[in-house]
Design an enzyme around this catalytic site. Structure first.
Site, mmCIF file in Angstrom:
data_model
loop_
_atom_site.group_PDB
_atom_site.id
_atom_site.type_symbol
_atom_site.label_atom_id
_atom_site.label_comp_id
_atom_site.label_asym_id
_atom_site.label_seq_id
_atom_site.Cartn_x
_atom_site.Cartn_y
_atom_site.Cartn_z
ATOM 1 N N ASP A 143 -21.078 -58.007 -42.251
ATOM 2 C CA ASP A 143 -21.585 -59.338 -41.895
ATOM 3 C C ASP A 143 -22.773 -59.251 -40.778
ATOM 4 O O ASP A 143 -23.613 -60.254 -40.739
ATOM 5 C CB ASP A 143 -20.659 -60.465 -41.744
ATOM 6 C CG ASP A 143 -19.725 -60.854 -42.770
ATOM 7 O OD1 ASP A 143 -20.088 -60.366 -43.917
ATOM 8 O OD2 ASP A 143 -18.801 -61.487 -42.517
ATOM 9 N N ARG A 178 -32.946 -66.683 -68.006
ATOM 10 C CA ARG A 178 -31.823 -67.294 -67.323
ATOM 11 C C ARG A 178 -32.008 -67.642 -65.629
ATOM 12 O O ARG A 178 -32.937 -67.172 -65.094
ATOM 13 C CB ARG A 178 -30.548 -66.641 -67.383
ATOM 14 C CG ARG A 178 -30.048 -66.831 -68.679
ATOM 15 C CD ARG A 178 -28.877 -65.819 -69.114
ATOM 16 N NE ARG A 178 -28.307 -66.178 -70.378
ATOM 17 C CZ ARG A 178 -27.459 -65.147 -70.977
ATOM 18 N NH1 ARG A 178 -27.291 -64.128 -70.503
ATOM 19 N NH2 ARG A 178 -26.934 -65.577 -72.010
ATOM 20 N N MET A 185 -21.251 -61.506 -49.660
ATOM 21 C CA MET A 185 -20.188 -61.865 -48.665
ATOM 22 C C MET A 185 -21.105 -62.378 -47.457
ATOM 23 O O MET A 185 -22.381 -62.170 -47.644
ATOM 24 C CB MET A 185 -19.622 -60.743 -48.015
ATOM 25 C CG MET A 185 -18.424 -60.441 -48.827
ATOM 26 S SD MET A 185 -17.322 -59.284 -48.284
ATOM 27 C CE MET A 185 -15.906 -59.200 -49.331
ATOM 28 N N ARG A 292 -18.402 -53.952 -49.343
ATOM 29 C CA ARG A 292 -17.445 -53.112 -48.522
ATOM 30 C C ARG A 292 -17.228 -51.802 -48.756
ATOM 31 O O ARG A 292 -16.823 -50.716 -47.846
ATOM 32 C CB ARG A 292 -16.360 -54.001 -48.214
ATOM 33 C CG ARG A 292 -16.485 -55.350 -47.485
ATOM 34 C CD ARG A 292 -15.784 -55.491 -46.343
ATOM 35 N NE ARG A 292 -14.462 -55.326 -46.251
ATOM 36 C CZ ARG A 292 -13.362 -56.277 -46.219
ATOM 37 N NH1 ARG A 292 -13.681 -57.376 -46.237
ATOM 38 N NH2 ARG A 292 -12.149 -55.738 -46.436
HETATM 39 O O1 F6P Z 1 -15.781 -60.054 -42.328
HETATM 40 C C1 F6P Z 1 -16.289 -59.438 -43.240
HETATM 41 C C2 F6P Z 1 -15.908 -59.894 -44.487
HETATM 42 O O2 F6P Z 1 -16.541 -59.293 -45.449
HETATM 43 C C3 F6P Z 1 -16.211 -61.459 -45.063
HETATM 44 O O3 F6P Z 1 -17.757 -61.680 -45.329
HETATM 45 C C4 F6P Z 1 -15.407 -62.024 -46.037
HETATM 46 O O4 F6P Z 1 -15.062 -63.121 -46.160
HETATM 47 C C5 F6P Z 1 -14.201 -61.086 -45.643
HETATM 48 O O5 F6P Z 1 -14.492 -59.917 -44.937
HETATM 49 C C6 F6P Z 1 -13.198 -60.757 -46.797
HETATM 50 O O6 F6P Z 1 -12.237 -60.129 -46.379
HETATM 51 P P1 F6P Z 1 -10.707 -59.501 -46.766
HETATM 52 O O7 F6P Z 1 -10.788 -59.767 -48.161
HETATM 53 O O8 F6P Z 1 -10.580 -58.141 -46.460
HETATM 54 O O9 F6P Z 1 -9.609 -60.545 -46.188
#
Ligand code: F6P
Length: 366
Positions: A143, A178, A185, A292
């Protein structure tokens, strides 16, 4: 006498964690006199009975800088200050195990601890430091919302992943005329969305820092279709919300995980726009955890490696209670006490907001 260093990865994972671990282990071996250990699943490894910690040597970390994830695992359910405990009647409560943790680390003769984690993990680092743990933080999160550092590793890879997906959505949006909404995230900060919107060439970018107006979004879509069959690519951060509205998500049922699970704003926007009479077909893509995972891009490998070597150097020199930072194209360090206070929102005056506006990208504001 040889010294002992404990390394752990906490909170959500991100690309580059392994590169930090490898850099710590390699620089400790290069320097000599230090043995590195890893705590499995953040501090849970230290709190486990028997403890779950593993020695880390060069052979264990060879080549891992290119791999996503973390070889020592992670968790977002291991806050030692609010550790989830199941009571005899089956109910759950939390217990502050921080002093026990500090004591175990001391009993295990660790001279230094390096905690690789985001804002939540570094708040824990600071509390443990106040209780006497010789701890150093390394900032991670896709983030990029930690105020003390210009960049956290993992962020640039997430932006690359999002941009690659965005590019694919542009071609299909164009063929079908479209509106494509891609959700990325970004819980409280819209950095991934903003960077992706510029890199990919979005028409609309919705971020948590700028609550949006549906009419404005619809008008922006109409503008693209007014000369005939157009197409629109929109990127929206998971934490974006309409003016006067709420974020879309639900509470987690997992014990010890305090975060609301965000996700679904793209579909909410689609339904609303359809109900407002948007004639173009709308499709949604939620990228979720793909952002991620995977191999870190070169920038993140380099940043993570530099953070790791610096963290080891700081451990050797006894700079505890500090966070490694990257500021003005150089490595530095900042007091954890200050670092955990600063959250990095997208500032309306940020040059990339200006860049986006100059390109005609709409943030959906009135
Ligand atoms: O904090 C990083 C992040 O990628 C956020 O953007 C997201 O909301 C969160 O982690 C999701 O984390 P998890 O699914 O591991 O709880």
């Amino acid at each position: 006498m040889r010294k002992k260093l404990l390394v752990l990865t906490g909170g959500g994972d991100c690309p580059g964690l392994n590169a930090v671990i490898r850099a710590i282990v390699k620089s400790a071996e290069e320097f000599g006199g230090w043995d590195v250990w890893g705590s499995i699943e953040a501090f849970n490894g230290v709190l486990a009975d028997p403890v779950n910690i593993v020695p880390l040597m060069s052979k264990d970390v060879a080549g891992i800088h290119v791999k996503g994830g973390t070889i020592i695992k992670t968790t977002n359910r291991g806050n030692p200050l609010k550790f989830p405990i199941q009571n005899e009647d089956g109910s759950w409560s939390t217990k502050d195990l921080s002093q026990d943790l500090v004591n175990v680390v001391k009993d295990l003769d660790f001279d230094a601890v390096i905690n690789i984690g985001g804002d939540g993990s570094q708040k824990i680092s600071y509390e443990l430091y106040k209780k006497g743990m010789p701890i150093i933080g390394v900032p991670k999160t896709i983030d990029n919302d930690l105020g003390a550092t210009d960049f956290t590793f993992g962020f640039s890879t997430a932006v690359q992943t999002a941009t690659d997906s965005f590019d694919k959505l542009v071609s299909t949006a164009e063929s079908h005329h479209r509106v494509m909404i891609m959700e990325v995230m970004g819980r409280d900060a819209g950095w991934i969305a903003l960077h992706t919107a510029i890199a990919g060439g979005a028409e609309i970018c919705l971020i948590p820092e700028i609550p949006f107006d549906y009419e404005t979004v619809l008008n922006q879509i109409h503008k693209r279709y007014k000369k005939g069959k157009g197409f629109v690519n929109m990127v929206v951060a998971e934490g974006a919300k309409a003016i006067g509205g709420n974020v879309v998500g639900s509470h987690s049922s997992e014990k010890g995980d305090e975060h609301i699970k965000l996700g679904g704003i793209a579909n909410t926007i689609r339904s609303k726009l359809e109900s407002m009479g948007c004639e173009a077909q709308i499709r949604c893509t939620i990228l979720g955890h793909t952002q991620r995972g995977g191999s870190p891009i070169a920038f993140d490998r380099i940043l993570a490696t530099a953070y790791g070597t610096k963290a080891f150097e700081m451990a050797h020199q006894g700079h505890f209670g500090k966070l490694v930072t990257y500021e003005n194209n150089n490595l530095s360090m900042s007091d954890l006490e200050e670092a955990v206070k600063e959250y990095k929102f997208v500032d309306q005056d940020h040059f990339l907001i200006h860049t986006a506006r100059s390109l005609g990208i709409s943030f959906g504001e009135v």
